[in-house]
Design a protein around this motif. Sequence first.
Motif: not given
Length: 391
Positions: A135-137, A244-246, A271-274, A291-293
């Motif tokens: 969540r912070a990210l 990049l961060d995720a 990941l769902q929280a993000y 795709v980016a991930l």
Amino acid sequence: MTDSPAESPVLSAAETSVAESLLAEAWGKAVAVRSAETIWGRSHIVRLRLADTGGSVVLKRRRSENFGGRVRGFAAELATLEFLNAEETAVAPRLIGASADLLLMEDLGPGSSLAHALLARDRDRAEADLAAYARALATMHAWSMGRAASFSSVRARRAPSVPAGPEWPDRVAEGKQPLLEVAVRLGLSVEGADAEIGSLDGLMHGSGYTGLVHGDPCPDNTHIAGGSCRIFDFETAGWGPLALDASYLLAPFPSCWCFASLPAPAAGPALQAYRDEMSGAGVELDDSWEVALTAVLAGWVVARGAGIGRALEKDRDWGTTTIRPRVLTWLGSFIDAAARVDELPRLRSLASALRAVLRDRWPSAVAPSYPALARPGEPLARVPREWPSSD
């Protein structure tokens, strides 16, 4: 953060004078430094105890800004903290003031890090802290999107000689040839892989999800208290693909000493929280995000091309485990992601063949589990002897 015994004097008289001047300018009143202690034994990070107020702040010194030929460090962090000071929800420590060689920031106070949670044995705490970290990210990422001009302005003033983007895309370009050479050396086909590696940067950016990237969001670069996570150490921050961060929740943690396998039951909710936090801020993540991930996960493998070549000859310790289990894990993360989105078929084929060969050559290379998330009988990540048990 844990105070370590400090050599005297921790600050010179000149540094003390500068710090007191910066505090007086920020707070509009005279402030005296009562004492100073290094944090985690790092001479460039110092906690200042203040007279009268009984409070404290954290001081960071400028040190060498050349990281493997890349100009990073103090200036990048200063610019990033100044940029983030405008964020309503504080994710980073608040910047108090800075001189040419010192910056002062908020002392985050009592708390612990995500690394502490993962290396302890409380699953509920670890899963909650992973979600808080995600969540912070997302909070930082969503807020930064659309503020490129503001970031560029601060960066131009505070860090004019520092590249605006994070360093990892450059490392992908540097790692391409070493990786292909390793593959050829092992008798693997590299047909089409060169071109797909060349497409990774475009795939990372093509999603449009760009903003402030921390660049090294490791579990120990966090402070968690009351269910909320703050992130610090922005020396490698820049403007680039948020994936990049995720991706640190998927790779996982590709630049960190605190590495172990991160099973889907723990990574998935984080990941769902993000995703939920991004959605709540008005940022919907579509198929191009996946795709980016995937491109980023490929990039972590390619960037380690030279390191994979060295690992063929000799494994080496790094934090909680060695290099070889990391390589196999990062290969697997990319292979799985590429299969889900049906992208990068040639590079996926190469990665699959490479993983198969390396598994045969490295039969004992097994990624350990974090103690907090381990199932009975699984090998556990090593806890470094010098790692503090609490902040």
